[in-house]
Scaffold this active site. Structure first.
Site, PDB file in Angstrom:
ATOM      1  CG  HIS A 234      -4.381   2.104  -2.052  1.00  0.00           C
ATOM      2  ND1 HIS A 234      -4.353   2.917  -0.933  1.00  0.00           N
ATOM      3  CD2 HIS A 234      -5.691   1.926  -2.357  1.00  0.00           C
ATOM      4  CE1 HIS A 234      -5.593   3.203  -0.576  1.00  0.00           C
ATOM      5  NE2 HIS A 234      -6.431   2.635  -1.431  1.00  0.00           N
TER       6      HIS A 234
ATOM      7  CG  ASP B  25      -2.304   0.623   0.860  1.00  0.00           C
ATOM      8  OD1 ASP B  25      -2.323   1.819   0.512  1.00  0.00           O
ATOM      9  OD2 ASP B  25      -3.325  -0.075   0.934  1.00  0.00           O
TER      10      ASP B  25
ATOM     11  CD  GLU C  38      -9.982   3.948  -0.530  1.00  0.00           C
ATOM     12  OE1 GLU C  38     -10.854   4.323   0.288  1.00  0.00           O
ATOM     13  OE2 GLU C  38      -8.843   3.584  -0.179  1.00  0.00           O
TER      14      GLU C  38
END
Length: 766
Positions: free
Chosen positions: A260, A193, A323
């Protein structure tokens, strides 16, 4: 006599169980019969000759019982005999369902039968629970019964986030042990991440030399480490994968893309969009760094995946896909040219093309892509599996399109959601998702028809670790909510019974204690409630006790002494004259402790004080986090409530008669939150001193100012400090709006405790 005879008949028929069998998850079929079988140190476990899987399951059982009950059972090969525990193959056991087994206990012995290896193992797990019904050591009488059992769903999972906070191999293996004992069979391991890259890739050593480490905010001060991180060597990963496989758990790795990706880009800037090297992120939330979409970047990803595939034999490989804000792609002329060259509609379609390339690569290597539900937004390979986290809509859409789905919705199955609103709950997110919330989760949306519902592989709970920096935090968040999940995904829906489930938990808590698992007692913790304003006026308090689950005996004292299972049993509200100290604990029917003692002091000072976590958000934003003093703190306390969008809280119905000043204990926190496009929602308030003020408004957040105190220089003051200010004379009860006006590019502030001070500073009770 007739009643006694009827009761005996019902008991033998399995319709009445005087002593419930404490099994979690509940087997698909369980029938009690007459009698029992005593297991002691002379009892052998017999496995078929040359059946290594059966021997492994038997030895797992023997080791676990020895460790937790001090009962030592010998495993031997040979023919089935009486007065023994026998493991045996049977092609028709449990209807030949995958992972199914039958377990029979009679006065002559115990027999576990299954047609596959996993079934034998799960039979052993069930027998372990039968052998540990209480805290006693040594021999145990196992009730006679017949169990025929198999799982409701194939995917019974837990996601562990090792990217935000790193766990040791021992920690991961301890979680795997508990998963096995709950018949959970998939560990989704989040390994990369923005905040860290945790898997060794030999071809790209910078991923762990640089990407596995971050420099924390305010490094080296107030308990924050100089450097935070770690990674798993390939040898360690092989060890963990083998450890999981021995417990019939598949590990599905997650390598996040295209978003990420900041830790990866920090390691190799050329795979990013801008070519510039960012730091490994210290900010929770949504960071902007994406993989580039050129051939060199895909070659890098393919090479990484080659090593990942060699380490993880799982059929599924998780690629994230969530995201990924597209600002960098939008700003890049090269990426925009790529979109045009591919005749794509927009950046979402580019992500679909990106995920499609990865899916094709995995398919060519005999694997299958799984990703978060955002992968649907730009189109997705036909054979991709979708993990639905943004509620259940993604799963419904995917199943209707013919994709297999795994249910993992926020906040329902997010273990970083708070378990209760108790003032001593550990760090996490609002809203609360209690033990009962998890138990009542329905994995199959009712809007799906039978064919669409068949695409639901199962469900998993996610342990995101932004606010769970230690394994103690993870265990507290996971247990006993994973007990609830295990029953949801294993047991037939028709058998789910909340009250019955609660009755089986005390024995499970004792198993946790024996294995040093730091489970939460939040569902059973006594809540000690008084009407503070009425108490101040009347000089006495009516006290009501309750707990979240509405289960167990609550026993209490009023003199400050510790309660035990002989203390007063609560059955209705009672009145005490204050000052008084109420202590309460919860007990199961067998006298075992369900929840540790909670305390409430009733005196003037406490009645005029609110902990920051007891204050509510002001209107306009329901976002709320409960965080520790520093991002990487490993202690369980203290915990502060914050809203990163609006530093405003309310003290409702504050009694202001005779109050002359305020006292507030404050914590200064790091503003390490990447809010992406939501940054526009952050409320900025005017301030008149260099570092802002703490301000008390009356009734409304734009109401009259009753008190104000300047905030100290962050560079020259402690992280915890107190402020005092006179309060304008008021009468009656008013809502107080409590606001920090600090600059929004500086630190965050949280209220630890807020107190109203009577004239003369008197804090003693009348």
């Amino acid at each position: 006599m007739r009643f006694a005879a009827l009761l005996l008949c019902l008991t033998l028929c399995g319709l009445v169980q005087a002593d419930p069998v404490s099994l979690i998850p509940l087997p698909a079929q369980l029938q009690r019969t007459e009698g029992s079988f005593k297991v002691d140190s002379s009892t052998s476990i017999i496995v078929p000759a040359h059946d290594e899987a059966a021997r492994q399951s038997a030895q797992y059982l023997a080791d676990l019982v020895a460790r937790t009950r001090g009962l030592h059972l010998e495993v031997a090969e040979g023919k089935a005999t009486s007065q023994a525990i026998v493991f045996q193959r049977n092609a028709k056991a449990a209807g030949a369902h995958a992972e199914g087994y039958t377990l029979d206990v009679s006065a002559q012995g115990i027999r576990i039968e299954a047609h596959d290896d996993a079934g034998l193992f799960y039979g052993a797990v069930t027998l372990y629970q039968l052998l540990t019904p209480n805290t006693q050591s040594g021999a145990v009488d196992v009730p006679a019964l017949h169990i025929s059992d198999s799982p409701r769903f194939a995917w019974r999972g837990v996601m562990l986030d090792s990217a935000r906070h790193f766990q040791s191999v021992v920690d991961v293996e301890k979680l795997l042990d508990q998963m096995a004992q709950h018949k959970l069979n998939v560990l989704h391991w989040h390994l990369t991440d923005d905040q860290g890259w945790r898997i060794e890739i030999k071809r790209y050593p910078e991923l762990t030399r640089i990407g596995a480490w971050r420099t924390p905010p305010d490094a080296g001060h107030d308990g924050e480490p100089e450097r935070y991180g770690g990674f798993y060597s390939q040898e360690q990963i092989r060890e963990v994968v083998a450890y999981a496989a021995a417990r019939h758990i598949t590990i599905v790795p997650e390598i996040d893309m295209p978003g990420h990706a900041q830790a990866a880009v920090a390691s190799y800037p050329e795979i990013g969009v801008t070519g510039k090297r960012p730091p490994v992120s210290v900010d929770w939330g949504v960071n902007p760094y994406l993989y580039n979409v050129d051939d060199a970047s895909f070659k890098f990803i393919d090479n990484v995946l080659d090593e990942v595939l060699a380490l993880f034999p799982s059929h599924y490989i998780h690629v994230g896909g969530d995201e990924a804000i597209k600002d960098q792609w939008k700003a890049s002329p090269v990426v925009q040219a790529k979109i045009r060259a591919l005749h794509l509609k927009d950046e979402d379609a580019l992500q679909g093309w990106f995920i499609g390339k990865i899916g094709s690569y995995l398919a060519a290597h005999g694997r299958r892509l799984i990703g978060w539900d955002e992968i649907l937004d730009g189109g997705v390979p036909a054979d991709a599996t979708v993990m639905s986290w943004r509620g259940t809509d993604g799963a419904i859409k995917a199943a209707k399109l013919g994709h297999d789905v795994v249910m993992s919705p926020a906040p329902d199955l997010y273990l970083d959601s708070l378990q209760s609103n108790l003032s001593d709950e550990t760090a996490g997110r609002d809203p609360v998702r209690s033990l009962e919330n998890v138990y009542r989760f329905k994995p199959v949306p009712t809007v799906l028809n039978k064919a669409q519902a068949a695409h639901v592989l199962g469900a998993q709970a996610n342990a995101w670790t932004e606010h769970m920096p230690s394994m103690q935090h993870v265990e507290h968040a996971a247990f006993p909510r994973l007990d609830a999940l295990s029953e949801v995904v294993w047991s037939p829906a028709s058998t789910h019974d909340w009250k019955d489930f609660l009755g089986r938990l005390p024995a499970q808590f004792q198993r946790y204690a024996a294995q040093k698992v730091d489970y939460a007692d939040s569902a059973f913790a006594p809540v000690i409630k008084v009407d503070t304003n009425a108490t101040l006026k009347e000089g006495k308090a009516e006290v009501a006790l309750s707990n979240q689950a509405g289960y167990g005996d609550i026993r209490y004292t009023t003199d400050g002494s510790a309660p035990d299972d002989h203390a007063s049993l609560y059955n209705k509200p009672f009145t005490v004259t204050w000052p008084a100290t109420i202590k309460a604990a919860a007990y199961a029917s067998d006298g075992s402790v369900l929840a540790a003692t909670r305390t409430r002091v009733i005196d003037r000072a406490h009645l005029l004080t609110r902990a920051g976590r007891e204050l509510s958000n002001c209107a306009g934003s329901d976002f709320r986090l409960h965080v520790q003093p520093m991002p990487d703190a490993t202690s369980m306390t203290p915990v502060y409530a914050i809203n990163v969008f609006d530093t405003c809280q309310q003290y409702l119905a504050a009694p202001l008669d005779g109050i002359s000043s305020i006292h507030v204990e404050v914590a200064r926190l790091e503003r390490n939150y990447a809010l992406a496009h939501d940054i526009k929602l952050v409320v900025s308030r005017p301030y008149s001193t260099p570092y802002g003020e703490f301000v008390v408004h009356q009734d409304r957040c734009d109401g009259p100012v009753l008190a104000a105190a300047p905030l100290p220089n962050p560079a020259a003051s402690a992280r915890r400090f107190a402020l005092d200010a006179p309060l304008s004379t008021q009468h009656g009860e008013h809502t107080l709006c409590l606001v920090f006006t600090a600059p929004t590019d500086g630190p965050l502030y949280a209220i630890d405790r807020f107190s109203l001070i009577p004239a003369g500073g008197a804090k003693s009770s009348p």
